[in-house]
Design a protein around this motif. Structure first.
Motif, PDB file in Angstrom:
ATOM      1  N   ARG A 142     -17.565  -9.666  -9.215  1.00  0.00           N
ATOM      2  CA  ARG A 142     -16.669 -10.764  -9.607  1.00  0.00           C
ATOM      3  C   ARG A 142     -15.353 -10.248 -10.181  1.00  0.00           C
ATOM      4  NH1 ARG A 142     -21.507 -12.993 -12.028  1.00  0.00           N
ATOM      5  NH2 ARG A 142     -22.429 -14.573 -10.654  1.00  0.00           N
ATOM      6  N   HIS A 143     -15.420  -9.137 -10.896  1.00  0.00           N
ATOM      7  CA  HIS A 143     -14.224  -8.621 -11.564  1.00  0.00           C
ATOM      8  C   HIS A 143     -13.519  -7.526 -10.769  1.00  0.00           C
ATOM      9  CE1 HIS A 143     -16.389 -10.567 -14.915  1.00  0.00           C
ATOM     10  NE2 HIS A 143     -15.175 -10.794 -15.388  1.00  0.00           N
ATOM     11  N   ASN A 144     -13.951  -7.325  -9.528  1.00  0.00           N
ATOM     12  CA  ASN A 144     -13.307  -6.312  -8.693  1.00  0.00           C
ATOM     13  C   ASN A 144     -11.957  -6.844  -8.203  1.00  0.00           C
ATOM     14  OD1 ASN A 144     -12.543  -4.344  -6.911  1.00  0.00           O
ATOM     15  ND2 ASN A 144     -14.387  -4.435  -5.649  1.00  0.00           N
ATOM     16  N   PRO A 145     -10.848  -6.216  -8.595  1.00  0.00           N
ATOM     17  CA  PRO A 145      -9.527  -6.733  -8.189  1.00  0.00           C
ATOM     18  C   PRO A 145      -9.283  -6.638  -6.688  1.00  0.00           C
ATOM     19  CG  PRO A 145      -9.313  -4.577  -9.231  1.00  0.00           C
ATOM     20  CD  PRO A 145     -10.744  -5.006  -9.412  1.00  0.00           C
ATOM     21  N   LYS A 146     -10.030  -5.764  -5.998  1.00  0.00           N
ATOM     22  CA  LYS A 146      -9.842  -5.602  -4.555  1.00  0.00           C
ATOM     23  C   LYS A 146     -10.776  -6.500  -3.745  1.00  0.00           C
ATOM     24  CE  LYS A 146      -8.211  -0.818  -4.780  1.00  0.00           C
ATOM     25  NZ  LYS A 146      -8.422   0.562  -4.287  1.00  0.00           N
ATOM     26  N   ARG A 147     -11.519  -7.327  -4.434  1.00  0.00           N
ATOM     27  CA  ARG A 147     -12.474  -8.203  -3.756  1.00  0.00           C
ATOM     28  C   ARG A 147     -11.732  -9.221  -2.893  1.00  0.00           C
ATOM     29  NH1 ARG A 147     -15.242 -12.910  -6.251  1.00  0.00           N
ATOM     30  NH2 ARG A 147     -17.070 -13.423  -5.002  1.00  0.00           N
ATOM     31  N   ARG A 148     -12.167  -9.358  -1.660  1.00  0.00           N
ATOM     32  CA  ARG A 148     -11.512 -10.279  -0.735  1.00  0.00           C
ATOM     33  C   ARG A 148     -12.498 -11.350  -0.284  1.00  0.00           C
ATOM     34  NH1 ARG A 148      -6.712  -8.306   1.376  1.00  0.00           N
ATOM     35  NH2 ARG A 148      -6.266  -6.121   0.929  1.00  0.00           N
ATOM     36  N   ARG A 149     -12.004 -12.543  -0.175  1.00  0.00           N
ATOM     37  CA  ARG A 149     -12.833 -13.642   0.313  1.00  0.00           C
ATOM     38  C   ARG A 149     -12.608 -13.793   1.819  1.00  0.00           C
ATOM     39  NH1 ARG A 149     -15.565 -17.807  -1.916  1.00  0.00           N
ATOM     40  NH2 ARG A 149     -15.850 -19.683  -0.660  1.00  0.00           N
ATOM     41  N   ILE A 150     -13.677 -13.649   2.582  1.00  0.00           N
ATOM     42  CA  ILE A 150     -13.572 -13.751   4.035  1.00  0.00           C
ATOM     43  C   ILE A 150     -13.747 -15.211   4.438  1.00  0.00           C
ATOM     44  CG2 ILE A 150     -14.500 -12.971   6.238  1.00  0.00           C
ATOM     45  CD1 ILE A 150     -13.204 -10.770   4.585  1.00  0.00           C
ATOM     46  N   THR A 151     -12.726 -15.778   5.033  1.00  0.00           N
ATOM     47  CA  THR A 151     -12.772 -17.159   5.498  1.00  0.00           C
ATOM     48  C   THR A 151     -12.626 -17.183   7.015  1.00  0.00           C
ATOM     49  OG1 THR A 151     -10.376 -17.466   5.316  1.00  0.00           O
ATOM     50  CG2 THR A 151     -11.697 -17.901   3.333  1.00  0.00           C
ATOM     51  N   SER A 152     -12.740 -18.384   7.574  1.00  0.00           N
ATOM     52  CA  SER A 152     -12.639 -18.516   9.033  1.00  0.00           C
ATOM     53  C   SER A 152     -11.234 -18.185   9.535  1.00  0.00           C
ATOM     54  CB  SER A 152     -13.020 -19.938   9.458  1.00  0.00           C
ATOM     55  OG  SER A 152     -12.177 -20.884   8.822  1.00  0.00           O
ATOM     56  N   ASN A 153     -10.241 -18.256   8.632  1.00  0.00           N
ATOM     57  CA  ASN A 153      -8.865 -17.948   9.031  1.00  0.00           C
ATOM     58  C   ASN A 153      -8.450 -16.532   8.640  1.00  0.00           C
ATOM     59  OD1 ASN A 153      -8.414 -20.569  10.051  1.00  0.00           O
ATOM     60  ND2 ASN A 153      -8.071 -21.335   7.974  1.00  0.00           N
ATOM     61  N   CYS A 154      -9.397 -15.748   8.166  1.00  0.00           N
ATOM     62  CA  CYS A 154      -9.087 -14.397   7.697  1.00  0.00           C
ATOM     63  C   CYS A 154      -8.671 -13.504   8.873  1.00  0.00           C
ATOM     64  CB  CYS A 154     -10.301 -13.812   6.990  1.00  0.00           C
ATOM     65  SG  CYS A 154     -10.037 -12.149   6.370  1.00  0.00           S
ATOM     66  N   THR A 155      -7.648 -12.693   8.646  1.00  0.00           N
ATOM     67  CA  THR A 155      -7.158 -11.803   9.708  1.00  0.00           C
ATOM     68  C   THR A 155      -7.441 -10.336   9.405  1.00  0.00           C
ATOM     69  OG1 THR A 155      -4.968 -11.735   8.666  1.00  0.00           O
ATOM     70  CG2 THR A 155      -5.326 -13.404  10.373  1.00  0.00           C
ATOM     71  N   ILE A 156      -8.249 -10.064   8.385  1.00  0.00           N
ATOM     72  CA  ILE A 156      -8.593  -8.671   8.087  1.00  0.00           C
ATOM     73  C   ILE A 156      -9.367  -8.086   9.269  1.00  0.00           C
ATOM     74  CG2 ILE A 156      -9.991  -7.179   6.610  1.00  0.00           C
ATOM     75  CD1 ILE A 156      -9.325  -8.971   4.294  1.00  0.00           C
ATOM     76  N   GLY A 157      -8.960  -6.924   9.700  1.00  0.00           N
ATOM     77  CA  GLY A 157      -9.571  -6.297  10.870  1.00  0.00           C
ATOM     78  C   GLY A 157      -8.702  -6.401  12.103  1.00  0.00           C
ATOM     79  N   LEU A 158      -7.722  -7.313  12.060  1.00  0.00           N
ATOM     80  CA  LEU A 158      -6.788  -7.450  13.180  1.00  0.00           C
ATOM     81  C   LEU A 158      -5.576  -6.569  12.917  1.00  0.00           C
ATOM     82  CD1 LEU A 158      -6.883 -11.315  13.748  1.00  0.00           C
ATOM     83  CD2 LEU A 158      -7.900  -9.562  15.194  1.00  0.00           C
ATOM     84  N   ARG A 159      -5.392  -5.585  13.752  1.00  0.00           N
ATOM     85  CA  ARG A 159      -4.248  -4.692  13.571  1.00  0.00           C
ATOM     86  C   ARG A 159      -3.860  -4.089  14.914  1.00  0.00           C
ATOM     87  NH1 ARG A 159      -3.604  -0.046   8.843  1.00  0.00           N
ATOM     88  NH2 ARG A 159      -1.334   0.161   9.049  1.00  0.00           N
ATOM     89  N   GLY A 160      -2.583  -4.100  15.189  1.00  0.00           N
ATOM     90  CA  GLY A 160      -2.105  -3.546  16.443  1.00  0.00           C
ATOM     91  C   GLY A 160      -2.100  -2.028  16.425  1.00  0.00           C
ATOM     92  N   ARG A 218      -0.932  -5.131   7.821  1.00  0.00           N
ATOM     93  CA  ARG A 218      -0.650  -5.841   9.070  1.00  0.00           C
ATOM     94  C   ARG A 218       0.254  -5.061  10.015  1.00  0.00           C
ATOM     95  NH1 ARG A 218       0.035 -12.274   7.577  1.00  0.00           N
ATOM     96  NH2 ARG A 218      -1.969 -12.510   6.509  1.00  0.00           N
ATOM     97  N   SER A 219       0.900  -4.039   9.510  1.00  0.00           N
ATOM     98  CA  SER A 219       1.787  -3.264  10.382  1.00  0.00           C
ATOM     99  C   SER A 219       0.953  -2.482  11.389  1.00  0.00           C
ATOM    100  CB  SER A 219       2.635  -2.304   9.551  1.00  0.00           C
ATOM    101  OG  SER A 219       1.797  -1.426   8.813  1.00  0.00           O
ATOM    102  N   PRO A 220       1.441  -2.300  12.608  1.00  0.00           N
ATOM    103  CA  PRO A 220       0.672  -1.565  13.626  1.00  0.00           C
ATOM    104  C   PRO A 220       0.350  -0.141  13.174  1.00  0.00           C
ATOM    105  CG  PRO A 220       2.517  -2.728  14.629  1.00  0.00           C
ATOM    106  CD  PRO A 220       2.714  -2.825  13.147  1.00  0.00           C
ATOM    107  N   HIS A 221      -0.829   0.297  13.521  1.00  0.00           N
ATOM    108  CA  HIS A 221      -1.275   1.647  13.163  1.00  0.00           C
ATOM    109  C   HIS A 221      -0.870   2.625  14.268  1.00  0.00           C
ATOM    110  CE1 HIS A 221      -3.698   4.811  11.449  1.00  0.00           C
ATOM    111  NE2 HIS A 221      -4.375   4.947  12.583  1.00  0.00           N
ATOM    112  N   ILE A 222      -0.539   3.844  13.869  1.00  0.00           N
ATOM    113  CA  ILE A 222      -0.160   4.880  14.840  1.00  0.00           C
ATOM    114  C   ILE A 222      -1.332   5.854  14.980  1.00  0.00           C
ATOM    115  CG2 ILE A 222       1.538   6.640  15.452  1.00  0.00           C
ATOM    116  CD1 ILE A 222       3.471   5.291  13.499  1.00  0.00           C
ATOM    117  N   PRO A 223      -2.079   5.798  16.075  1.00  0.00           N
ATOM    118  CA  PRO A 223      -3.304   6.609  16.203  1.00  0.00           C
ATOM    119  C   PRO A 223      -3.040   8.013  16.756  1.00  0.00           C
ATOM    120  CG  PRO A 223      -3.148   5.127  18.063  1.00  0.00           C
ATOM    121  CD  PRO A 223      -1.915   4.881  17.222  1.00  0.00           C
TER     122      PRO A 223
END
Length: 490
Positions: A142-160, A218-223
């Motif tokens: 609960r007190h983790n500042p990096k805790r993220r709530r995953i919702t149906s509109n969440c875009t975490i994991g989407l990255r060019g 969100r910025s594209p990753h350079i692999p």
């Protein structure tokens, strides 16, 4: 279903509902005793079609068993207004109003208790237990500042991914791998323990790649480092020429497999005896049955596979069209337009018996002589992630071309007809599609990936755009990635 839970459960929770639910779990789901297992085998058939399979469900309001796959239980729910049913194989509760499997704390507790009782009666220990956080762990979360709530509109994991010069073949496979659920869970939980001396471990790089994808940036990753390691370990892919995405997938899985270590800490050199994460997720078993035409003796071999390559109509390989509207196509919901080919058609052709002919006689162990025979391929073990490779690129001495035949593929595929044994229904769900636009000499790869249920995105190198299910199903399709709907512990 709302975050508060299913609102339709309250209609079931009257009178002796707990006892009634326990009886259903005891007699028709977990069936701990030999007597209840016999009763389940005799009683649990669809009351509409008499089938034993097709994901039988039982109505929670009355004694009625029916198929889920053929929607017989749906018809019962609609006519009787009985909104809840229980899956007789896995014990999940389905709500026809929510159109989804639901979670209810009280029902889940009863299911767990009855399952433990059944295991105890059968002498089975509770090998896998559900992790439940302690009060201390909940407080830390609960007190983790990096805790993220995953919702149906969440875009975490989407990255060019930046194209480094004809590297779209790599980018499209990376997108598919980073959205493979169990692979994502493995790398995000920091499960890989590297023991390589140099900094050339591809598994370490994939682990870092997953961290980059799910960091929220969100910025594209350079692999660039991934590309360097691929060139190092798969030299046939080195250089800036156009490469085949399917070839890259197999090469990447091979290198990851070799760089992984199994549970015993031994190098994973034997693909038949490996417990690395790659084999756990991607390796299946292909059964080959060769039948002697004289004595009908059968010789069986099982080989591991990472993908299934399927011939298409229009190739130089003879393709026998299969009649539309068969059980597989109807069940899998593929569109059968006039002359259209479906993924089920391709799988039927792949698994049909093939006469080897007089020029390919095999020595029969029963006849002790060379005889003509037939050969049939089936799936002995379906991998957690099944990859179907549609053979669109044809290379021969006289011909080099791309086959653009449209192949209809479904969101949900029933693999039961193609299994060596048909004990359970094997449903797999589409989660990624790799497409190739252009010709054999010049083209471009893109990927459709599923982020959440029914939410799809198109990954075109650095550009990520929202896509509809129609966009996905109307695409040409080159590599199709399916994930098992249900996971079973061995």
């Amino acid at each position: 279903m709302s975050p508060a839970g299913c609102p339709h459960v309250s209609g079931f929770k009257v009178d002796n509902w707990k006892q009634n639910l326990r009886v259903i779990y005891q007699c028709f789901v977990w069936s701990g005793s030999a007597e209840t297992r016999k009763r389940k085998a005799k009683s649990c058939i669809c009351h509409m079609c008499g089938a034993h399979l097709n994901r039988l469900h039982s109505c929670l309001y009355c004694v009625f068993f029916a198929c889920f796959a053929k929607k017989h239980i749906h018809e019962h729910a609609k006519s009787k207004r009985h909104n809840l049913a229980i899956d007789l194989l896995y014990g999940g509760i389905y709500c026809f109003m929510c159109q989804d499997y639901i979670y209810d704390k009280e029902m889940e507790q009863i299911a767990k208790e009855e399952q433990r009782k059944a295991w105890k009666m059968q002498g089975i220990g509770e090998k896998y237990s559900t992790w439940e956080p302690t009060k201390r762990e909940l407080e830390l979360l609960r007190h983790n500042p990096k805790r993220r709530r995953i919702t149906s509109n969440c875009t975490i994991g989407l990255r060019g991914l930046i194209n480094l010069g004809n590297t779209c073949f790599m980018n499209c496979i990376v997108q598919a791998l980073t959205h493979t659920p169990l692979l994502r869970d493995f790398f995000l939980s920091d499960r890989h323990k590297c023991e390589m001396q140099s900094n050339s471990c591809l598994v370490c790089e994939m682990s870092q790649l997953f961290q980059e994808f799910y960091s929220g940036h969100r910025s594209p990753h350079i692999p660039f480092r991934l590309l360097h390691l691929v060139w190092t370990h798969a030299r046939h892919l080195a250089g800036y020429e156009q490469q085949d995405a399917h070839e890259f997938l197999i090469a990447a899985l091979d290198v990851l497999h070799r760089h992984c270590k199994d549970d015993n800490g031994k190098k994973a050199n034997n693909p038949n005896h490996c417990n690395c994460i790659i084999d756990q997720i991607f390796t299946g078993g292909l059964q080959s049955d060769v039948t002697c035409q004289v004595c009908q003796g059968v010789s069986t071999t099982i080989d591991p596979f990472w993908d299934i390559s399927l011939d298409l109509p229009g190739s130089s390989t003879p393709f026998w069209p299969l009649s539309p509207g068969g059980d597989g196509s109807a069940l899998n919901g593929e569109s059968h337009a006039t002359g259209a080919t479906t993924l089920t058609d391709c799988l039927r052709r792949f698994t049909r018996p093939e006469h080897l002919g007089s020029s390919a006689k095999i020595k029969c162990s029963g006849c002790h002589s060379y005889q003509e025979s037939t050969k049939q391929l089936t799936m002995k073990k379906l991998p957690i992630v099944a990859c179907f490779h549609l053979k669109r690129f044809e290379h021969s001495a006289k011909l080099r071309r791309k086959i653009t035949t449209y192949v209809s593929f479904p969101l949900e595929l029933d693999m039961t007809p193609f299994m060596a044994s048909r004990r359970n229904v094997d449903l797999i769900l589409l989660f990624a599609v790799v497409n190739h636009q252009g010709t054999l000499e010049s083209g471009h790869y893109t990927t459709f990936i599923r982020q959440h249920k029914d939410q799809w995105f198109k990954c075109d190198d650095a550009i990520i755009t929202k896509a509809s299910i129609k966009d996905v199903l109307d695409s040409e399709g080159y590599l199709l990635f399916y994930h098992k709907q249900f996971l079973e512990y061995e």
